[in-house]
Design a protein around this motif. Structure first.
Motif, mmCIF file in Angstrom:
data_model
loop_
_atom_site.group_PDB
_atom_site.id
_atom_site.type_symbol
_atom_site.label_atom_id
_atom_site.label_comp_id
_atom_site.label_asym_id
_atom_site.label_seq_id
_atom_site.Cartn_x
_atom_site.Cartn_y
_atom_site.Cartn_z
ATOM 1 N N ASN A 1 0.825 -1.205 0.000
ATOM 2 C CA ASN A 1 0.000 0.000 0.000
ATOM 3 C C ASN A 1 0.862 1.258 0.000
ATOM 4 O O ASN A 1 0.637 2.197 -0.766
ATOM 5 N N HIS B 1 1.033 4.092 -3.159
ATOM 6 C CA HIS B 1 0.842 5.542 -3.096
ATOM 7 C C HIS B 1 2.118 6.285 -3.467
ATOM 8 O O HIS B 1 2.084 7.297 -4.160
ATOM 9 N N ASP C 1 -12.159 -2.826 1.031
ATOM 10 C CA ASP C 1 -12.636 -1.497 0.645
ATOM 11 C C ASP C 1 -11.519 -0.699 -0.002
ATOM 12 O O ASP C 1 -11.703 -0.061 -1.046
ATOM 13 N N SER C 2 -10.348 -0.736 0.634
ATOM 14 C CA SER C 2 -9.214 0.007 0.098
ATOM 15 C C SER C 2 -8.867 -0.480 -1.301
ATOM 16 O O SER C 2 -8.628 0.328 -2.211
ATOM 17 N N GLU D 1 -11.179 0.929 -3.776
ATOM 18 C CA GLU D 1 -10.922 2.346 -4.021
ATOM 19 C C GLU D 1 -9.681 2.553 -4.881
ATOM 20 O O GLU D 1 -9.627 3.460 -5.718
ATOM 21 N N HIS D 2 -8.696 1.682 -4.671
ATOM 22 C CA HIS D 2 -7.491 1.793 -5.496
ATOM 23 C C HIS D 2 -7.808 1.515 -6.971
ATOM 24 O O HIS D 2 -7.308 2.197 -7.867
ATOM 25 N N LEU E 1 -12.062 11.155 -4.897
ATOM 26 C CA LEU E 1 -11.864 9.821 -4.364
ATOM 27 C C LEU E 1 -10.766 9.803 -3.308
ATOM 28 O O LEU E 1 -10.889 9.154 -2.264
ATOM 29 N N THR E 2 -9.688 10.535 -3.576
ATOM 30 C CA THR E 2 -8.590 10.602 -2.615
ATOM 31 C C THR E 2 -9.082 11.114 -1.272
ATOM 32 O O THR E 2 -8.784 10.540 -0.221
ATOM 33 N N ASP F 1 -12.141 11.125 -0.121
ATOM 34 C CA ASP F 1 -13.069 10.158 0.485
ATOM 35 C C ASP F 1 -12.311 8.991 1.102
ATOM 36 O O ASP F 1 -12.642 8.516 2.184
ATOM 37 N N HIS F 2 -11.290 8.544 0.377
ATOM 38 C CA HIS F 2 -10.471 7.433 0.844
ATOM 39 C C HIS F 2 -9.850 7.767 2.204
ATOM 40 O O HIS F 2 -9.881 6.975 3.145
ATOM 41 N N THR G 1 -10.596 6.120 5.897
ATOM 42 C CA THR G 1 -9.528 5.541 6.724
ATOM 43 C C THR G 1 -9.554 6.146 8.117
ATOM 44 O O THR G 1 -9.440 5.433 9.125
#
Lengths: 212, 212
Positions: B126, B130, B169-170, B173-174, B192-193, B195-196, B200
């Motif tokens: 992860n 990013h 979920d992550s 979203e990715h 989206l970023t 919201d992500h 979290t």
DNA sequence: GCAATCCATACTGTGCACTTTATAAAGTCT
DNA sequence: AGACTTTATAAAGTGCACAGTATGGATTGC
């Protein structure tokens, strides 16, 4: 009064010398020279330089040494772009915990700035003025980030301050900011902060393009 | 491969140990112990600790020593609040310079994350995912700030990742983020970023309140 | 003219001595 | 006697002198 560790003493000394322009951007910082001048060994000097490097004031290459970081116009723009986003946030956070004593102090600083003719003294007052308003947020991440961004840009702001009317504009904006804070009009204060920064950036851009 | 200076080696080692939770928040970091364990003298250890302190991963009091900084929920909130403002900015800046190679790499990372069961390996992927997307902004102020904020929070994100559906979920979203980037829909990617990050943070808040 | 080597400079790392801090024990005052 | 101050001691951080080592430029040889 001297800090309780040597490396902190060196850090503060170099820091203000860089910010005030005593040491110019691009200048080499040789450990042994600084150590001799400040009458300490090289170890605390090295630690101070690493600290300043992480703060972005100094460029430090392994085995090659340190130079005062000189910023391109693009980098100055990036700093201001960030400040325009972060300072309004910080203002909102800090002001709610600001008590009357600090506001009074800021007001006195403002009054001194109005009559101050010397550029570098004015700049120092300016730095303290902003610091006072943001003081309640001192230990926080946001506070540290903004402080570090502001300090990085100071040598370049100096260029734009040469013109007296630039300082006059700033003074007027400071007065307005204090008024908004007194009235508790945070929205207006935020807007003014952004505009103030945008105006400063424009002034830097102009003074830059006429020089280089 | 070992870095070319010892202090950099110590810095990277301690950094990843803290981020991965090998050294827990609150733990004391004694220079002499670390020096013996890593087989260097105390000087590079000290310099590494100061660096980590400035980064916010470690708390360092003069003459008293260093501890791994443990964050209160409020501090975690501040970090996320900042990231929610800064990461969309960073995305916009970085993505325009992102070439196909990096996007492919990110996609492969995403695919591996979908099947990865081990929590800490997933977290590492992860982090790399990013980082890859923001790679073009690496040297910049904004890039450094965001990277440092993200790293500071990692030990706490770990709490929320314990639940497998949080990871699912992550992953979703990715996938969505990659799709937006492929389509060049920056606005959607920014949204989206944010919201992500908000999601979290909520997950952290929940896992926190059920524990302490 | 170019490449390998040498040399000067300055950074990095070590070991040790110094200093500060915290803890615990002894002493003092009420 | 209890609480507070003072003093000793141990533990750990800080600073220094010096040795080790990497870097960039000058010099030498081809």
């Amino acid at each position: 009064m001297r800090p309780k560790t040597n490396y902190e003493f060196v850090r503060q000394t170099l820091r203000s010398e860089i910010i005030e322009g005593v040491i110019e951007p691009g200048a080499r910082l040789v450990q042994t020279e600084l150590a001799k001048r400040l009458d300490v060994s090289t170890t605390p000097v090295r630690e101070a330089l690493q600290d300043l490097a992480r703060e972005g004031l100094v460029l430090l290459d392994p085995h090659r040494g340190a130079v005062v970081r000189s910023l391109s116009l693009d980098e100055v723009r990036e700093i201001y772009e960030l400040r325009m986003v972060l300072e309004p946030m910080l203002l909102r956070k800090a002001v709610s915990e600001l008590d009357g004593k600090e506001l009074d102090h800021a007001r006195r600083l403002y009054e001194r700035m109005e009559t101050e003719q010397d550029v570098s003294r004015w700049a120092e007052l300016n730095r303290e003025f902003h610091h006072t308003l943001f003081a309640p947020a001192d230990g926080t991440r946001l506070g540290d980030i903004v402080a570090s961004l502001r300090d990085s840009a100071i040598p370049y702001v100096a260029l734009s301050l040469a013109k007296p009317d630039q300082r006059a504009d700033s003074n007027a904006e400071h007065a307005e900011l204090l008024a908004h804070l007194r009235d508790g009009d945070l929205d207006a204060a935020e807007r003014l902060t952004r505009d103030h920064l945008a105006a400063t950036l424009r002034a830097i851009e102009e003074s830059r393009s006429t020089l280089s």
